[in-house]
Write an enzyme that holds these catalytic residues in place. Structure first.
Site, mmCIF file in Angstrom:
data_model
loop_
_atom_site.group_PDB
_atom_site.id
_atom_site.type_symbol
_atom_site.label_atom_id
_atom_site.label_comp_id
_atom_site.label_asym_id
_atom_site.label_seq_id
_atom_site.Cartn_x
_atom_site.Cartn_y
_atom_site.Cartn_z
ATOM 1 N N SER A 140 0.876 -1.186 0.000
ATOM 2 C CA SER A 140 0.000 0.000 0.000
ATOM 3 C C SER A 140 0.908 1.229 0.000
ATOM 4 O O SER A 140 2.091 1.129 0.380
ATOM 5 C CB SER A 140 -0.846 -0.016 1.278
ATOM 6 O OG SER A 140 -1.474 1.236 1.482
ATOM 7 N N TYR A 153 -1.927 -1.388 10.723
ATOM 8 C CA TYR A 153 -2.096 -1.616 9.279
ATOM 9 C C TYR A 153 -0.929 -0.997 8.497
ATOM 10 O O TYR A 153 -0.312 -1.656 7.654
ATOM 11 C CB TYR A 153 -3.428 -1.036 8.792
ATOM 12 C CG TYR A 153 -3.579 -1.176 7.286
ATOM 13 C CD1 TYR A 153 -3.840 -2.417 6.717
ATOM 14 C CD2 TYR A 153 -3.420 -0.082 6.434
ATOM 15 C CE1 TYR A 153 -3.946 -2.574 5.341
ATOM 16 C CE2 TYR A 153 -3.527 -0.219 5.065
ATOM 17 C CZ TYR A 153 -3.792 -1.470 4.517
ATOM 18 O OH TYR A 153 -3.877 -1.621 3.149
HETATM 19 N N1 LIG Z 1 -8.722 -0.633 -1.077
HETATM 20 C C1 LIG Z 1 -7.712 0.146 -0.728
HETATM 21 O O1 LIG Z 1 -7.867 1.383 -0.567
HETATM 22 C C2 LIG Z 1 -6.330 -0.436 -0.592
HETATM 23 C C3 LIG Z 1 -5.241 0.450 -0.602
HETATM 24 C C4 LIG Z 1 -3.962 -0.072 -0.467
HETATM 25 C C5 LIG Z 1 -3.762 -1.435 -0.329
HETATM 26 N N2 LIG Z 1 -4.836 -2.269 -0.309
HETATM 27 C C6 LIG Z 1 -4.584 -3.707 -0.137
HETATM 28 O O2 LIG Z 1 -5.127 -4.412 -1.223
HETATM 29 C C7 LIG Z 1 -5.368 -5.767 -0.834
HETATM 30 C C8 LIG Z 1 -6.751 -6.168 -1.311
HETATM 31 O O3 LIG Z 1 -7.723 -5.404 -0.618
HETATM 32 P P1 LIG Z 1 -9.004 -4.801 -1.339
HETATM 33 O O4 LIG Z 1 -8.875 -3.342 -1.324
HETATM 34 O O5 LIG Z 1 -9.257 -5.480 -2.625
HETATM 35 O O6 LIG Z 1 -10.113 -5.140 -0.233
HETATM 36 P P2 LIG Z 1 -11.335 -6.165 -0.234
HETATM 37 O O7 LIG Z 1 -12.248 -5.880 -1.349
HETATM 38 O O8 LIG Z 1 -11.851 -6.108 1.163
HETATM 39 O O9 LIG Z 1 -10.641 -7.575 -0.508
HETATM 40 C C9 LIG Z 1 -9.877 -8.226 0.473
HETATM 41 C C10 LIG Z 1 -9.664 -9.668 0.055
HETATM 42 O O10 LIG Z 1 -8.890 -10.319 1.088
HETATM 43 C C11 LIG Z 1 -9.593 -11.468 1.518
HETATM 44 N N3 LIG Z 1 -9.384 -11.731 2.935
HETATM 45 C C12 LIG Z 1 -9.625 -10.897 3.986
HETATM 46 N N4 LIG Z 1 -9.417 -11.528 5.145
HETATM 47 C C13 LIG Z 1 -9.043 -12.789 4.824
HETATM 48 C C14 LIG Z 1 -8.717 -13.926 5.592
HETATM 49 N N5 LIG Z 1 -8.785 -13.911 6.931
HETATM 50 N N6 LIG Z 1 -8.371 -15.065 4.948
HETATM 51 C C15 LIG Z 1 -8.346 -15.108 3.597
HETATM 52 N N7 LIG Z 1 -8.652 -14.067 2.826
HETATM 53 C C16 LIG Z 1 -9.007 -12.922 3.425
HETATM 54 C C17 LIG Z 1 -11.069 -11.158 1.255
HETATM 55 O O11 LIG Z 1 -11.819 -12.349 1.086
HETATM 56 P P3 LIG Z 1 -12.842 -12.969 2.158
HETATM 57 O O12 LIG Z 1 -13.452 -11.841 2.921
HETATM 58 O O13 LIG Z 1 -13.770 -13.724 1.300
HETATM 59 O O14 LIG Z 1 -11.987 -13.853 2.997
HETATM 60 C C18 LIG Z 1 -10.985 -10.409 -0.062
HETATM 61 O O15 LIG Z 1 -10.932 -11.312 -1.137
HETATM 62 C C19 LIG Z 1 -5.202 -5.803 0.684
HETATM 63 O O16 LIG Z 1 -3.945 -6.371 0.999
HETATM 64 C C20 LIG Z 1 -5.242 -4.340 1.083
HETATM 65 O O17 LIG Z 1 -4.515 -4.084 2.263
HETATM 66 C C21 LIG Z 1 -6.119 -1.804 -0.444
#
Ligand SMILES: NC(=O)c1ccc[n+]([C@@H]2O[C@H](COP(=O)([O-])OP(=O)(O)OC[C@H]3O[C@@H](n4cnc5c(N)ncnc54)[C@H](OP(=O)(O)O)[C@@H]3O)[C@@H](O)[C@H]2O)c1
Length: 256
Positions: A140, A153
């Protein structure tokens, strides 16, 4: 033979979009998350493409090893590991439940590290394909600065970036690339899960599709670090040059 990409957190958001991109590029897929129904829906969307669904909770101790063992039981070998699963929690460190923050560390840091350790020997041993093999870790822009109200985080993402950049050096000459994707605020379920829907962060989001595309292209080109979007790139440069005490105050302001 086509290479196989294992993508964690493929049930939604950035991971879901990455799954589409890796499938389109010809990789067989292993998709992982807790929500099996969503993973099956994604498999169905990809029609006849070879997709294996594995439901696994990566917040549990031993979850990464269970996943690796399941992949082996099914007879697969992974040539691309995408460590994308992760989540954030918004609130003061001492007011957020410790157990939830430990689960976050388990997913964002411990499982990512364990999966890398377990799958790396297979990735190293895999022959070179006409499409790349290696690791894509999702960090991130939080990796570049301290993050008051999301302290654990931000620190977890600093770990992902530091760990991944060290591996780039260790793996020179092996044919294995390591790319770190550092998105800024992205339109996914992230903010709802983090209880951060009312913060100023949500005012400057990119689409998950654009972020995933940027990360995928960076991985294919063997880039070390990918920061999607001009605004995020500019803010990341600013975070590197400004005093960390000031960037912490700035992050505190936007996280409210
Ligand atoms: N969105 C942002 O603003 C942002 C910014 C910077 C970085 N990121 C990073 O991008 C990555 C993806 O996040 P996203 O933004 O796409 O959010 P998201 O839509 O909430 O997706 C998160 C994914 O991680 C999975 N996950 C969460 N907890 C889990 C667990 N205990 N075991 C297995 N899988 C798990 C979720 O699946 P289930 O709930 O089905 O398990 C989902 O598929 C993350 O690492 C996040 O930190 C996001």
């Amino acid at each position: 033979m086509k290479p196989t990409a294992l993508i964690t957190g493929a049930s939604g958001g950035i991971g879901y979009e990455l799954a589409h991109l890796f499938a389109k590029a010809g990789y067989n897929l292993i998709i992982v998350a807790r929500s099996e129904d969503k993973l099956i829906a994604l498999k169905n969307e990809l029609h006849d493409h070879p997709v294996t669904v594995i439901a696994q909770d990566l917040s549990k101790t031993g979850g990464a090893e269970k996943l690796y063992n399941r992949v082996k039981e099914l007879g697969h070998t992974v040539q691309v590991l995408v460590n994308n699963a992760g989540f954030g929690l918004n609130g003061k460190f001492d007011e957020l439940p410790l157990a939830e923050q430990q689960q976050m560390l388990q997913v964002n840091v411990a499982s990512l590290t364990e999966l890398t350790h377990l799958f790396l020997p297979d990735i190293k041993a895999a022959p070179l394909f006409d499409i790349p093999k290696g690791i894509l870790n999702v960090a991130s822009t939080a990796a570049f600065q301290p993050g008051p109200r999301m302290a654990v985080y931000y620190a977890s993402k600093a770990y992902v970036l530091s760990f991944s950049e060290a591996l780039v050096e260790e793996l020179q000459g092996t044919g294995v690339t390591v790319t770190t994707l550092c998105p800024g605020a992205t339109e996914t379920n992230f903010f709802k899960r983090a209880n951060a829907e009312n913060t100023k962060l949500v005012n400057t989001t990119m689409s998950a599709e654009a972020v995933a595309k940027s990360g995928f292209l960076g991985f294919v080109k063997g880039k070390r670090v990918v920061i999607p979007g001009t605004l995020n790139q500019t803010l990341s440069i600013a975070a590197k040059v400004m005093p960390r005490s000031f960037s912490a105050k700035l992050a505190h302001y936007v996280d409210k």
